[in-house]
Design a protein around this motif. Structure first.
Motif, mmCIF file in Angstrom:
data_model
loop_
_atom_site.group_PDB
_atom_site.id
_atom_site.type_symbol
_atom_site.label_atom_id
_atom_site.label_comp_id
_atom_site.label_asym_id
_atom_site.label_seq_id
_atom_site.Cartn_x
_atom_site.Cartn_y
_atom_site.Cartn_z
ATOM 1 N N SER A 84 0.824 -1.210 0.000
ATOM 2 C CA SER A 84 0.000 0.000 0.000
ATOM 3 C C SER A 84 0.858 1.259 0.000
ATOM 4 C CB SER A 84 -0.914 0.042 1.233
ATOM 5 O OG SER A 84 -1.839 -1.004 1.231
ATOM 6 N N GLY A 85 2.007 1.181 0.638
ATOM 7 C CA GLY A 85 2.891 2.333 0.736
ATOM 8 C C GLY A 85 3.820 2.483 -0.451
ATOM 9 N N TRP A 86 3.604 1.701 -1.477
ATOM 10 C CA TRP A 86 4.462 1.747 -2.678
ATOM 11 C C TRP A 86 3.657 2.249 -3.872
ATOM 12 C CZ3 TRP A 86 8.795 -2.214 -3.622
ATOM 13 C CH2 TRP A 86 9.449 -2.520 -2.419
ATOM 14 N N PRO A 87 3.279 3.502 -3.903
ATOM 15 C CA PRO A 87 2.423 3.976 -4.996
ATOM 16 C C PRO A 87 3.029 3.777 -6.376
ATOM 17 C CG PRO A 87 3.354 5.814 -3.741
ATOM 18 C CD PRO A 87 3.631 4.577 -2.957
ATOM 19 N N ASP A 88 4.370 3.851 -6.483
ATOM 20 C CA ASP A 88 5.005 3.686 -7.790
ATOM 21 C C ASP A 88 5.466 2.253 -8.038
ATOM 22 O OD1 ASP A 88 4.717 6.432 -8.297
ATOM 23 O OD2 ASP A 88 6.572 6.886 -7.224
ATOM 24 N N GLY A 89 5.593 1.470 -6.950
ATOM 25 C CA GLY A 89 6.134 0.130 -7.103
ATOM 26 C C GLY A 89 5.147 -0.987 -6.866
ATOM 27 N N ARG A 90 3.938 -0.643 -6.450
ATOM 28 C CA ARG A 90 2.973 -1.690 -6.098
ATOM 29 C C ARG A 90 2.699 -2.628 -7.273
ATOM 30 N NH1 ARG A 90 -2.726 -1.064 -2.832
ATOM 31 N NH2 ARG A 90 -3.384 -3.234 -3.065
ATOM 32 N N ALA A 91 2.422 -2.046 -8.441
ATOM 33 C CA ALA A 91 2.108 -2.881 -9.598
ATOM 34 C C ALA A 91 3.293 -3.768 -9.957
ATOM 35 C CB ALA A 91 1.715 -2.008 -10.786
ATOM 36 N N MET A 92 4.518 -3.224 -9.816
ATOM 37 C CA MET A 92 5.712 -3.997 -10.139
ATOM 38 C C MET A 92 5.874 -5.182 -9.192
ATOM 39 S SD MET A 92 9.663 -2.699 -9.977
ATOM 40 C CE MET A 92 9.542 -2.503 -8.184
ATOM 41 N N VAL A 93 5.672 -4.941 -7.885
ATOM 42 C CA VAL A 93 5.804 -6.019 -6.905
ATOM 43 C C VAL A 93 4.726 -7.069 -7.122
ATOM 44 C CG1 VAL A 93 5.712 -6.600 -4.444
ATOM 45 C CG2 VAL A 93 6.919 -4.543 -5.190
ATOM 46 N N GLU A 94 3.491 -6.632 -7.318
ATOM 47 C CA GLU A 94 2.398 -7.586 -7.508
ATOM 48 C C GLU A 94 2.591 -8.401 -8.784
ATOM 49 O OE1 GLU A 94 -1.033 -5.043 -7.227
ATOM 50 O OE2 GLU A 94 -1.221 -5.397 -5.061
ATOM 51 N N ALA A 95 3.101 -7.761 -9.846
ATOM 52 C CA ALA A 95 3.358 -8.497 -11.087
ATOM 53 C C ALA A 95 4.480 -9.516 -10.885
ATOM 54 C CB ALA A 95 3.726 -7.520 -12.206
ATOM 55 N N SER A 96 5.500 -9.142 -10.135
ATOM 56 C CA SER A 96 6.604 -10.058 -9.867
ATOM 57 C C SER A 96 6.134 -11.263 -9.067
ATOM 58 C CB SER A 96 7.723 -9.321 -9.116
ATOM 59 O OG SER A 96 8.806 -10.173 -8.859
ATOM 60 N N ILE A 97 5.266 -11.009 -8.087
ATOM 61 C CA ILE A 97 4.707 -12.106 -7.290
ATOM 62 C C ILE A 97 3.904 -13.059 -8.176
ATOM 63 C CG2 ILE A 97 3.031 -12.656 -5.477
ATOM 64 C CD1 ILE A 97 3.907 -9.991 -4.122
ATOM 65 N N ALA A 98 3.088 -12.484 -9.052
ATOM 66 C CA ALA A 98 2.267 -13.309 -9.945
ATOM 67 C C ALA A 98 3.123 -14.141 -10.892
ATOM 68 C CB ALA A 98 1.316 -12.419 -10.740
ATOM 69 N N GLU A 99 4.232 -13.571 -11.341
ATOM 70 C CA GLU A 99 5.103 -14.257 -12.295
ATOM 71 C C GLU A 99 5.944 -15.356 -11.641
ATOM 72 O OE1 GLU A 99 7.428 -11.133 -13.965
ATOM 73 O OE2 GLU A 99 5.709 -10.196 -14.970
ATOM 74 N N HIS A 100 6.044 -15.334 -10.317
ATOM 75 C CA HIS A 100 6.923 -16.275 -9.619
ATOM 76 C C HIS A 100 6.147 -17.165 -8.651
ATOM 77 C CE1 HIS A 100 9.820 -13.260 -11.087
ATOM 78 N NE2 HIS A 100 10.648 -14.276 -11.155
ATOM 79 N N GLY A 101 4.961 -17.557 -9.070
ATOM 80 C CA GLY A 101 4.204 -18.559 -8.329
ATOM 81 C C GLY A 101 3.757 -18.124 -6.953
ATOM 82 N N GLY A 102 3.499 -16.829 -6.782
ATOM 83 C CA GLY A 102 3.019 -16.325 -5.506
ATOM 84 C C GLY A 102 4.125 -15.893 -4.555
ATOM 85 N N PHE A 103 5.356 -15.810 -5.042
ATOM 86 C CA PHE A 103 6.497 -15.408 -4.216
ATOM 87 C C PHE A 103 7.202 -14.200 -4.826
ATOM 88 C CE2 PHE A 103 5.715 -19.698 -2.917
ATOM 89 C CZ PHE A 103 6.061 -19.737 -1.579
ATOM 90 N N TRP A 104 7.772 -13.378 -3.959
ATOM 91 C CA TRP A 104 8.591 -12.244 -4.385
ATOM 92 C C TRP A 104 10.038 -12.711 -4.443
ATOM 93 C CZ3 TRP A 104 9.644 -7.215 -1.151
ATOM 94 C CH2 TRP A 104 10.030 -6.175 -2.016
ATOM 95 N N PRO A 105 10.662 -12.725 -5.615
ATOM 96 C CA PRO A 105 12.013 -13.274 -5.717
ATOM 97 C C PRO A 105 13.047 -12.403 -5.016
ATOM 98 C CG PRO A 105 11.329 -12.314 -7.813
ATOM 99 C CD PRO A 105 10.123 -12.304 -6.925
ATOM 100 N N PRO A 106 14.099 -13.011 -4.484
ATOM 101 C CA PRO A 106 15.137 -12.245 -3.793
ATOM 102 C C PRO A 106 15.867 -11.292 -4.730
ATOM 103 C CG PRO A 106 15.292 -14.586 -3.260
ATOM 104 C CD PRO A 106 14.338 -14.467 -4.398
#
Length: 234
Positions: free
Chosen positions: A110-132
């Motif tokens: 919520s606190g990432w107005p510019d990065g939220r979409a990027m983080v959520e897309a990364s999670i979706a692309e990596h099977g529900g995980f945020w890669p290191p």
């Protein structure tokens, strides 16, 4: 005797605190680093954000810890802040180490107005995980090549649901006795939410001239800050 419970940020586990724990125990105190569900040796455990809050509360209750200094780094400030608000008189102080803090009904992204979409897309692309992060992402943070290699080799993908689910606060953060540790190489000022809390009587600010991972770059200095926050050392 103070009981330190230490929780590292995204991708990390209890191992991240090894050097700090050595200093705290050498000073005669209990230190309990904690790996959250879905990470490290617990990587197969399903986890949402409230799972992480329960991980912390249950660890404190299982060990029947008192005079707890609860330490949260980076992402872990969000579950740590919620746990601190829920453990009652077991809490002596909460220490946020260059961390996010929870806001009721809001998530990490919520606190990432510019990065939220990027983080959520990364999670979706990596099977529900945020890669290191990769090694290059740690440059400019006061870390040696050896320290960077240690972080990268130990990191595990972070469960995405913990980043997108909302926080639930049992009491306002401003009521908690708290220290906020700002690591200056990661930005010279705390965020507006932390700055507002620092105007209250129960919060204090400590600055470190290092990067976002001080448990690796400056473990002895960080341990001294934790001891001081606990009233357990100078």
């Amino acid at each position: 005797m103070t009981s330190f419970v230490l929780v590292a940020g995204a991708w990390l586990g209890a191992w991240a605190w090894d050097d700090v724990v050595d200093e705290l125990r050498a000073a005669g105190h209990d230190a309990h680093p904690l790996t959250l569900s879905g990470l490290g040796e617990k990587r197969d455990a399903p986890a949402g954000q409230q799972t992480h809050v329960r991980d912390i509360v249950q660890e404190i209750e299982r060990r029947d810890l008192r005079e707890v200094v609860l330490v949260g780094h980076s992402y872990a400030g969000i579950p740590v802040g919620q746990a601190a608000a829920g453990i009652g008189d077991r809490l002596a102080r909460v220490v946020f180490v260059d961390s996010d803090i929870p806001a009721d009904g809001e998530s990490f992204v919520s606190g990432w107005p510019d990065g939220r979409a990027m983080v959520e897309a990364s999670i979706a692309e990596h099977g529900g995980f945020w890669p290191p992060l990769s090694a290059s992402d740690y440059e400019g943070q006061d870390l040696s090549d050896e320290q960077i290699a240690r972080i990268v080799s130990g990191a595990t993908p972070h469960p995405g649901a913990t980043l997108t689910e909302p926080a639930v606060l049992a009491r306002p953060l401003g009521e908690l006795p708290a220290t906020y540790v700002k690591c200056l190489l990661d930005g010279p000022e705390p965020g507006a939410d932390v700055a507002a809390l620092l105007t209250g009587e129960r919060w204090r600010l400590v600055e470190m001239d290092t990067g976002h991972w001080p448990m690796f770059s400056r473990p002895r200095e960080l341990a001294r800050i934790l001891l001081d926050a606990a009233g357990a050392g100078g």
